[in-house]
Design an enzyme around this catalytic site. Structure first.
Site, mmCIF file in Angstrom:
data_model
loop_
_atom_site.group_PDB
_atom_site.id
_atom_site.type_symbol
_atom_site.label_atom_id
_atom_site.label_comp_id
_atom_site.label_asym_id
_atom_site.label_seq_id
_atom_site.Cartn_x
_atom_site.Cartn_y
_atom_site.Cartn_z
ATOM 1 N N ARG A 1 -1.326 11.605 -21.441
ATOM 2 C CA ARG A 1 -1.732 12.331 -20.230
ATOM 3 C C ARG A 1 -1.773 11.328 -19.089
ATOM 4 N NH1 ARG A 1 -4.999 9.125 -19.153
ATOM 5 N NH2 ARG A 1 -5.734 10.470 -17.501
ATOM 6 N N GLY A 2 -2.005 11.860 -17.873
ATOM 7 C CA GLY A 2 -1.881 11.013 -16.690
ATOM 8 C C GLY A 2 -0.484 11.228 -16.129
ATOM 9 N N ALA A 3 -0.405 11.482 -14.814
ATOM 10 C CA ALA A 3 0.853 11.953 -14.225
ATOM 11 C C ALA A 3 2.067 11.064 -14.540
ATOM 12 C CB ALA A 3 0.656 12.134 -12.727
ATOM 13 N N ARG B 1 3.234 21.198 -18.851
ATOM 14 C CA ARG B 1 2.059 21.192 -17.955
ATOM 15 C C ARG B 1 2.555 21.408 -16.513
ATOM 16 N NH1 ARG B 1 -2.258 16.531 -18.727
ATOM 17 N NH2 ARG B 1 -3.622 18.156 -17.885
ATOM 18 N N GLN C 1 -12.035 12.011 -20.028
ATOM 19 C CA GLN C 1 -11.101 10.895 -19.839
ATOM 20 C C GLN C 1 -11.804 9.645 -19.297
ATOM 21 O OE1 GLN C 1 -10.543 14.029 -18.830
ATOM 22 N NE2 GLN C 1 -8.393 14.576 -18.900
ATOM 23 N N ASP D 1 -2.320 13.760 -9.094
ATOM 24 C CA ASP D 1 -1.288 14.455 -9.873
ATOM 25 C C ASP D 1 -0.202 15.028 -8.982
ATOM 26 O OD1 ASP D 1 -3.847 14.559 -11.669
ATOM 27 O OD2 ASP D 1 -2.083 14.744 -12.943
ATOM 28 N N ASN E 1 -5.953 16.349 -8.093
ATOM 29 C CA ASN E 1 -6.315 15.359 -9.116
ATOM 30 C C ASN E 1 -7.334 16.008 -10.037
ATOM 31 O OD1 ASN E 1 -6.066 12.640 -10.201
ATOM 32 N ND2 ASN E 1 -8.176 12.327 -9.533
ATOM 33 N N LYS E 2 -7.766 15.273 -11.034
ATOM 34 C CA LYS E 2 -8.677 15.805 -12.046
ATOM 35 C C LYS E 2 -9.853 16.560 -11.429
ATOM 36 C CE LYS E 2 -8.272 15.790 -15.541
ATOM 37 N NZ LYS E 2 -7.671 17.004 -16.188
HETATM 38 O O1 MRU Z 1 -5.422 16.023 -17.404
HETATM 39 P P1 MRU Z 1 -5.022 14.588 -17.220
HETATM 40 O O2 MRU Z 1 -5.846 13.644 -18.041
HETATM 41 O O3 MRU Z 1 -3.545 14.382 -17.390
HETATM 42 O O4 MRU Z 1 -5.375 14.278 -15.686
HETATM 43 C C1 MRU Z 1 -5.062 13.001 -15.193
HETATM 44 C C2 MRU Z 1 -5.495 12.760 -13.806
HETATM 45 O O5 MRU Z 1 -6.022 13.626 -13.135
HETATM 46 C C3 MRU Z 1 -5.172 11.404 -13.225
HETATM 47 O O6 MRU Z 1 -6.117 11.035 -12.271
HETATM 48 C C4 MRU Z 1 -3.785 11.449 -12.567
HETATM 49 O O7 MRU Z 1 -2.835 11.970 -13.427
HETATM 50 C C5 MRU Z 1 -3.356 10.099 -12.107
HETATM 51 S S1 MRU Z 1 -2.866 9.028 -13.432
HETATM 52 C C6 MRU Z 1 -2.358 7.568 -12.720
#
Ligand code: MRU
Length: 348
Positions: A51-53, A94, A199, A240, A250-251
């Site tokens: 996970r993470g963009a 996603r 996370q 994201d 973002n999250k």
């Molecule tokens: O649902 P996730 O864990 O994929 O969400 C991730 C985030 O919101 C991060 O802050 C974002 O992807 C940036 S990662 C460098």
């Protein structure tokens, strides 16, 4: 003067398959798993094993290159048609992080003028490797740029995990903390645990600890108190998707922190590579926000914590309006002020 810090990696291409750090098992188990099929890549993205963009984009790019190697046709037109179908399949995993679509489209474009299937297969793998390599360099540059925003002794709050394991390496919002560590600059990170899937607690606390970065964990509802009680000097988060006017997905919980930053009059920074920008969308209202399953909210690690049948709302992301963002840190510098103009210039 600089010491090498232990910055973990989460996605490794080994020539045939993807070795993935299974992020759902952290921090209690450091498990690597092999992904050998396109279905397993899709499943791992949906289940948040990766996970993470940027990391999602990199994994999908390798997943597509890997799938294409197995196409049996020697006809380039049929090959490209199957590639498009598999691209669409991985893109359905996603919806919010634009890096997924950016990376998939980039690998697909790389074979546009391939004459043979063999050539196309090689190009796909090369492009996926380039995406990963570039992301590592970009994240390091973002870290250097972001580090100019902090002074020795600063206490900085972050949410979720925009760290090394969410990217090729170093991360975005967490990159300055690794560089500070390398350079002997002392920064104290406060990590918000990030409900519902933690996370911040499971991943950010783990990876910063691995590198010896000073990190303190708080629960999400402690943010206002912590800013006041501990003298937090800035907030930095990842992204994201950042649209044309600077609105940033973002999250979930990021928006709350931006509102708090305004109240406390401290800067609120977003750190993200150009691959996270989506200049085709005008405002944040157009961003598709992923809603995830109820169990993430009603259960904690398999144990029910809410009554059966209760209605649940579980958006995985929120959108922070541009006017709450002090600066957007990219590999091309720090954007401030009129984001619409600054972002348009980035994509001229
Ligand atoms: O649902 P996730 O864990 O994929 O969400 C991730 C985030 O919101 C991060 O802050 C974002 O992807 C940036 S990662 C460098």
């Amino acid at each position: 003067m600089s010491t090498l810090v232990n910055v973990p990696r989460s996605v490794i291409w080994n020539g045939n398959s993807i070795t993935l750090l299974n992020q759902t098992k952290l921090p209690t188990e450091v498990e690597y798993k092999e992904l050998t099929t396109i279905e397993s890549v899709w499943d791992s993205i949906v289940a948040l094993e990766v996970r993470g963009a940027p990391a999602i984009g990199i994994t999908a790019a390798f997943g597509l290159a890997q799938a294409a190697r197995r196409y049996e046709t020697a006809d380039i037109t049929k090959f490209l048609a199957q590639l498009k179908r598999d691209r669409d399949y991985l893109a359905s995993s996603r919806p919010t992080a634009v890096n997924l679509f950016w990376a998939l489209d980039r690998v697909v474009r790389s074979v546009d003028d391939s004459l043979t299937v063999e050539e196309a297969k090689e190009r796909l793998e090369r492009e996926a490797l380039d995406i990963q390599q570039e992301d590592e360099e970009v994240c390091r540059t973002i870290g250097e740029n972001a580090l100019t925003l902090f002074r020795d002794g600063d206490k900085v709050l972050t949410i979720c995990n925009a760290g090394s394991i969410a990217t090729a390496r170093y991360g975005t919002a967490l990159a300055p903390f690794y560089l500070a560590k390398e350079q002997g600059i002392s920064l104290q990170v406060f990590a918000s645990e990030t409900r519902p899937v933690l996370q911040g607690a499971r991943l950010t606390a783990w990876e910063l600890q691995q590198a010896g970065v000073d990190v303190t964990l708080i629960t999400d509802n402690m943010a206002a108190n912590t800013i006041a009680a501990k003298g937090i000097s800035a907030i930095i988060v990842g992204a994201d998707r950042i649209v044309a006017n600077g609105d940033t997905a973002n999250k979930i919980g990021t928006f709350n922190l931006a509102v708090l930053a305004k109240y406390f009059n401290i800067p609120f920074y977003v750190a993200a590579p150009l691959s996270t920008f989506d200049p085709a969308l005008e405002t944040g209202a157009e961003i598709v926000i992923e809603e995830r399953k109820d169990e993430e909210v009603t259960h904690v690690f398999g144990t029910r914590v809410a009554p059966e049948g209760v209605a649940v709302y579980n958006p995985a992301f929120d959108v922070t309006p541009n006017e709450l963002i002090t600066g957007i840190v990219t590999e091309k510098g720090i954007l401030r002020g009129n984001y619409k103009e600054a972002i348009a210039k980035l994509f001229l």
